[in-house]
Design a protein around this motif. Structure first.
Motif, PDB file in Angstrom:
ATOM      1  N   LEU A  85       5.900  -8.908   5.971  1.00  0.00           N
ATOM      2  CA  LEU A  85       6.937  -8.229   5.644  1.00  0.00           C
ATOM      3  C   LEU A  85       6.835  -6.586   6.033  1.00  0.00           C
ATOM      4  N   ARG A  86       7.782  -6.158   6.435  1.00  0.00           N
ATOM      5  CA  ARG A  86       7.986  -4.637   7.130  1.00  0.00           C
ATOM      6  C   ARG A  86       8.823  -3.881   6.135  1.00  0.00           C
ATOM      7  N   LEU A  87       8.435  -2.693   6.005  1.00  0.00           N
ATOM      8  CA  LEU A  87       9.157  -1.701   5.167  1.00  0.00           C
ATOM      9  C   LEU A  87       9.719  -0.623   6.035  1.00  0.00           C
ATOM     10  N   ASP A  88      10.827  -0.089   5.669  1.00  0.00           N
ATOM     11  CA  ASP A  88      11.691   0.904   6.293  1.00  0.00           C
ATOM     12  C   ASP A  88      10.367   2.375   7.011  1.00  0.00           C
ATOM     13  N   ALA A  89      10.477   2.432   8.037  1.00  0.00           N
ATOM     14  CA  ALA A  89       9.395   3.369   8.116  1.00  0.00           C
ATOM     15  C   ALA A  89       9.880   4.753   8.994  1.00  0.00           C
ATOM     16  N   ALA A  90      11.223   4.756   8.722  1.00  0.00           N
ATOM     17  CA  ALA A  90      11.761   6.078   9.141  1.00  0.00           C
ATOM     18  C   ALA A  90      11.280   7.235   8.596  1.00  0.00           C
ATOM     19  N   PRO A 106       0.939  -1.174  -0.003  1.00  0.00           N
ATOM     20  CA  PRO A 106      -0.114   0.131  -0.141  1.00  0.00           C
ATOM     21  C   PRO A 106       0.876   1.365   0.049  1.00  0.00           C
ATOM     22  N   VAL A 107       2.137   1.278   0.373  1.00  0.00           N
ATOM     23  CA  VAL A 107       2.905   2.590   0.461  1.00  0.00           C
ATOM     24  C   VAL A 107       4.326   1.842  -0.270  1.00  0.00           C
ATOM     25  N   ALA A 108       5.148   2.950  -0.606  1.00  0.00           N
ATOM     26  CA  ALA A 108       6.527   2.511  -1.175  1.00  0.00           C
ATOM     27  C   ALA A 108       7.618   2.534  -0.128  1.00  0.00           C
ATOM     28  N   GLY A 109       8.720   1.969  -0.168  1.00  0.00           N
ATOM     29  CA  GLY A 109       9.711   1.959   0.562  1.00  0.00           C
ATOM     30  C   GLY A 109      10.623   0.530   0.510  1.00  0.00           C
ATOM     31  N   PRO A 110      12.029   0.507   1.009  1.00  0.00           N
ATOM     32  CA  PRO A 110      12.624  -0.712   1.184  1.00  0.00           C
ATOM     33  C   PRO A 110      12.219  -1.816   2.084  1.00  0.00           C
ATOM     34  N   VAL A 111      12.525  -2.883   1.641  1.00  0.00           N
ATOM     35  CA  VAL A 111      11.998  -3.836   2.764  1.00  0.00           C
ATOM     36  C   VAL A 111      12.981  -4.029   3.610  1.00  0.00           C
ATOM     37  N   GLU A 112      12.454  -3.908   4.940  1.00  0.00           N
ATOM     38  CA  GLU A 112      13.421  -4.116   6.274  1.00  0.00           C
ATOM     39  C   GLU A 112      13.430  -5.302   6.802  1.00  0.00           C
ATOM     40  N   VAL A 116       9.540 -10.479  -3.602  1.00  0.00           N
ATOM     41  CA  VAL A 116      10.552  -9.670  -3.028  1.00  0.00           C
ATOM     42  C   VAL A 116      11.583 -10.182  -2.173  1.00  0.00           C
ATOM     43  N   GLU A 117      12.535  -9.382  -2.255  1.00  0.00           N
ATOM     44  CA  GLU A 117      13.674  -9.760  -1.172  1.00  0.00           C
ATOM     45  C   GLU A 117      13.916  -8.689  -0.333  1.00  0.00           C
ATOM     46  N   LEU A 118      14.871  -9.299   0.625  1.00  0.00           N
ATOM     47  CA  LEU A 118      15.214  -8.043   1.754  1.00  0.00           C
ATOM     48  C   LEU A 118      16.207  -7.046   1.244  1.00  0.00           C
ATOM     49  N   GLY A 119      15.539  -5.790   1.456  1.00  0.00           N
ATOM     50  CA  GLY A 119      16.492  -4.677   0.969  1.00  0.00           C
ATOM     51  C   GLY A 119      15.932  -4.147  -0.436  1.00  0.00           C
ATOM     52  N   GLN A 120      15.049  -4.646  -1.120  1.00  0.00           N
ATOM     53  CA  GLN A 120      14.536  -4.483  -2.322  1.00  0.00           C
ATOM     54  C   GLN A 120      13.719  -3.357  -2.141  1.00  0.00           C
TER      55      GLN A 120
END
Length: 354
Positions: free
Chosen positions: A61-66, A36-42, A156-160
């Motif tokens: 999975l969780r995206l970088d939320a900073a 639903p949102v954009a960002g790197p996979v954390e 998807v992969e980690l960091g993508q």
């Protein structure tokens, strides 16, 4: 010398019809899970692998939320500023109304105060909406399973870095599966369902179905229900497609449920379906081998002479034939596979129970 033949005395009975067919198991629920949102996979859940089982609400999975946390703080500051401006404008409006009642303020001054109060109130609503949206975007950095599901594939992969609405995984529902089986148009008349039913068949009217399949070299049974009949007819095979729904057992271990020793029904498995049909009264059930010349049977009369008799066949099954008319209760029917038959020939009947 009369030929000895085996005969059976027939009687009218009620028969529960069973309609058989075959089909492949398919998922009842399929979802292409998107971000639903954009960002790197954390972070990615260890269960998010092909064949993995996940429960409803489980974080996949969780995206970088900073960036989203910063947006929440910024929106909270804007909200506090808008709230202060709105409260000040309301106090100023109340003061202007008091001065206006004492004729110490003009109508234009009162109107300006009212306008500033309305503008600041609108800004406060906008700030509240922006803050709620920022909080919602922060929550959406955690992508969760919408229902109990089996992971079909992960994309998807980690960091993508993933964009909004990008597919991250394909999920199949784990609680129920469906089997799509074809039925000949004539077979629909053997089912106790209203023809022309739109949508799903009510649960109390849905016919019971026994699903049978071979998996891992063993034979398993699964109970299900016929829930839908598609409206269109296949012009090539002159059949209609029916949908059978099967509730999956626990994913943990094999166990007994309702008399069935079951495992989860695998998607893609080719299975056989026996659909419970309606009950037919006043028919005669005989082995299929008694039918000769498509619609005749051999009747042995009271003088032990054998004659051909035309009958009306209600249904021809794999092992049995259901006869609706042409034979009277108590008559004797030849069930021996005799080949050379002359109408009126004398025989020696041997009564056999079928």
């Amino acid at each position: 010398i009369p030929v000895s033949v085996r005969v059976a005395e027939v009687d009218l009975e009620s028969v529960d019809l069973v309609v058989g067919s075959q089909g492949k198991v398919q998922a009842a629920q399929t979802v292409s899970l998107s971000a639903p949102v954009a960002g790197p996979v954390e972070w990615i859940s260890p269960d998010m692998e092909a064949g993995g089982y996940v429960e409803a609400g489980q974080i996949l999975l969780r995206l970088d939320a900073a960036d989203f946390e910063t947006a929440v703080e910024r929106s909270r500051a804007n909200l506090q500023q808008a709230l202060a401006e709105s409260e000040f404008a309301d106090v100023e409006l109340a003061r202007m109304r008091e001065l206006a009642t004492q004729r110490l303020a003009s109508d234009s001054q009162l109107q300006d105060a009212q306008r500033r109060s309305n503008v600041n109130q609108a800004r406060l609503i906008e700030a509240q909406a922006s803050h709620e949206q920022a909080q919602l975007d922060l929550e959406r950095t955690e992508i969760k399973a919408p229902f109990n599901a089996v992971i079909q594939s992960r994309d998807v992969e980690l960091g993508q870095y993933i964009n909004r609405a990008q597919t991250v995984a394909l999920l199949f529902g784990a609680d129920e599966v469906e089997v799509r089986v074809p039925l000949a148009i004539r077979q629909l008349g053997f089912l106790d369902v209203p023809l022309g039913q739109r949508g799903e068949i009510p649960d109390e009217s849905a016919p019971e179905v026994l699903i049978t399949g071979m998996y891992g070299g063993q034979k398993y049974n699964w109970p299900g229900k016929l829930v839908r009949i598609e409206a269109s007819i296949d012009p090539n095979s002159n059949t209609v497609q029916t949908i059978i729904r099967v509730s999956q057992p626990s994913m943990d271990t094999e166990h007994n449920m309702d008399g069935f020793h079951r495992i989860p029904l695998p998607i893609g498995l080719y299975v056989e379906a026996d659909i419970q049909g309606r009950t037919v009264d006043n028919v005669i059930s005989l082995p299929r081998t008694v039918i000769r010349n498509n619609n005749q049977v051999l009747v042995v009369d009271a003088e032990n002479k054998m004659h051909y008799r035309e009958v009306e066949i209600f249904r021809l099954e794999e092992q049995q034939v259901l006869i609706s008319s042409g034979i009277l209760p108590g008559e004797r029917i030849c069930i021996s596979p005799i080949q050379a038959v002359v109408d009126g020939m004398a025989v020696q009947p041997v009564i056999q129970t079928i």
